[in-house]
Design an enzyme around this catalytic site. Structure first.
Site, PDB file in Angstrom:
ATOM      1  N   HIS A   1      28.629  18.347  -4.763  1.00 55.89           N
ATOM      2  CA  HIS A   1      28.013  17.078  -6.037  1.00 55.89           C
ATOM      3  C   HIS A   1      28.563  15.853  -5.246  1.00 55.89           C
ATOM      4  O   HIS A   1      27.945  14.769  -5.360  1.00 55.89           O
ATOM      5  CB  HIS A   1      28.791  17.625  -7.673  1.00 55.89           C
TER       6      HIS A   1
ATOM      7  N   ASP B   1      29.645  24.823  -5.317  1.00 52.43           N
ATOM      8  CA  ASP B   1      29.556  23.371  -4.868  1.00 52.43           C
ATOM      9  C   ASP B   1      31.097  23.382  -3.720  1.00 52.43           C
ATOM     10  O   ASP B   1      31.952  22.433  -4.160  1.00 52.43           O
ATOM     11  CB  ASP B   1      30.384  23.263  -6.351  1.00 52.43           C
TER      12      ASP B   1
ATOM     13  N   SER C   1      37.320  16.034  -7.200  1.00 51.43           N
ATOM     14  CA  SER C   1      36.489  16.052  -6.705  1.00 51.43           C
ATOM     15  C   SER C   1      36.805  16.056  -5.341  1.00 51.43           C
ATOM     16  O   SER C   1      35.802  15.511  -4.525  1.00 51.43           O
ATOM     17  CB  SER C   1      34.842  16.339  -7.308  1.00 51.43           C
TER      18      SER C   1
END
Length: 341
Positions: A48, A83, A160
């Site tokens: 992402h 992811d 992230s």
């Protein structure tokens, strides 16, 4: 050798291998996240984080290292189901060395540190412990990542894709290892990271092929709770109930999905479907265990033996696994819009 409380030493040794990732430029519309050095030509981040680069078809990301130097990288592989993404980069800084990726998932209670670029603050570290294991984390595409590591080390936007790092007891090799790829914050003191077991399975294919071919059982499942067990005439809550099952073209035996519902305690409960209790001889107690086995132990096209209870009677089906389809036809790295496993 560091100790399990030497976070200063951990930071000093690991931060040169942690990278800030900018998609669309640092001060232009886009996104920002983190990454870490995987080998001498590749970084690991979240899908992402890299998605905008893929959507613009440029695959270009800008990278800032701990020494302040910049590089331009290219997204060469991604997998929306876990992811994870891989970025290729030339000419790494000399001290930006590959971080060791753990071969086993960390146990609850293990001290860890999350490093990265939270809220645009480069070179940050937050500390905590592994607060849970074997979690299932739902994504925006309706899929659930299994085997996720839970931590109370603060993980905020921008973290992230960065590493969740743990101390090592073994004196052979570096004193630290990556025990997760930071992904998301879920409320106060709860963050999640993609587990090293999943990462070790997915990343080599992303490096060599640009994608990972996920096995696809073509079913939707629910964990068998006491209410589901009672409604389906089972003597105990065990396994996962097949709620829906798609027809296959391969001629393999098919899992049977639920064909009706019944009411119990004011709730409508699906009934009549097969209950999966084992796959290839490995007990299935929850949906996460089924998904973990499919990702880490199987490939599309392989036949697998699945032990089920059908109308309360045990039987074994041999099912040929398909390849999981993409989201909206956008390539192998897509995901299903409903949780079909």
């Amino acid at each position: 050798m560091s100790t399990h409380s030497d976070f200063e030493g951990l930071y000093r040794d690991v931060i040169p291998s942690v990278v800030s990732v900018y998609v669309g430029g640092r001060r232009r519309p886009g996104g920002a996240g983190s990454a870490f050095v995987y080998d001498d030509q590749h970084l690991v981040t979240n899908e992402h984080v890299s998605r905008l680069a893929d959507e613009t078809k440029s695959n270009r990301v800008e990278l800032r290292f701990a020494d302040g130097s910049w590089r331009v990288g290219k997204v060469v592989g991604s997998d929306v189901y876990t992811d994870l993404a891989v970025v290729a980069v030339d000419d790494l800084p000399a001290d930006a060395v590959a971080l060791r990726l753990a071969t086993e998932n960390p146990s609850p209670g293990r001290p860890v540190a999350a490093l990265g670029n939270p809220l645009g603050l480069e070179g940050s570290i937050s500390a905590g412990i592994v607060s849970g294991a074997n979690r299932s984390l739902h994504t925006s595409n309706g899929f659930a990542i299994p085997d996720v590591v839970q931590t109370d080390a603060p993980i905020n936007p921008g973290n992230s894709g960065g590493p969740l790092v743990g101390f090592r007891d073994d004196s052979d090799g570096p004193p630290y290892e990556v025990v997760g790829v930071n992904r998301a914050k879920q409320g106060d003191n709860i963050g999640f990271a993609v587990s090293p077991v999943i990462a070790n399975r997915i990343l080599p294919d992303l490096v060599t092929d640009g994608f990972y071919r996920h096995s696809y059982l073509r079913t939707r499942t629910l964990d068998v709770t006491p209410s589901i067990a009672e409604a389906n005439g089972l003597d105990a809550p065990r396994g996962v109930l097949v709620v829906g099952s798609a027809a296959a073209d391969s001629g393999s035996e098919l899992l049977r999905g639920c064909y009706e519902k019944t009411e119990l305690g004011g709730w409508e409960i699906p009934v009549g479907g097969d209950v999966i209790v084992a796959i290839e001889g490995n007990e299935v107690r929850a949906h996460e265990e089924l998904m973990r086995y499919l990702i880490t132990e199987t490939r599309p096209g392989e036949p697998v033996a699945i032990d089920v209870l059908r109308d309360g009677e045990p039987m074994t089906l041999v099912v040929e696994l398909d390849e999981r389809p993409s989201v909206n036809g956008n390539g192998r790295d897509g995901g299903s819009q409903i949780p079909i496993e």
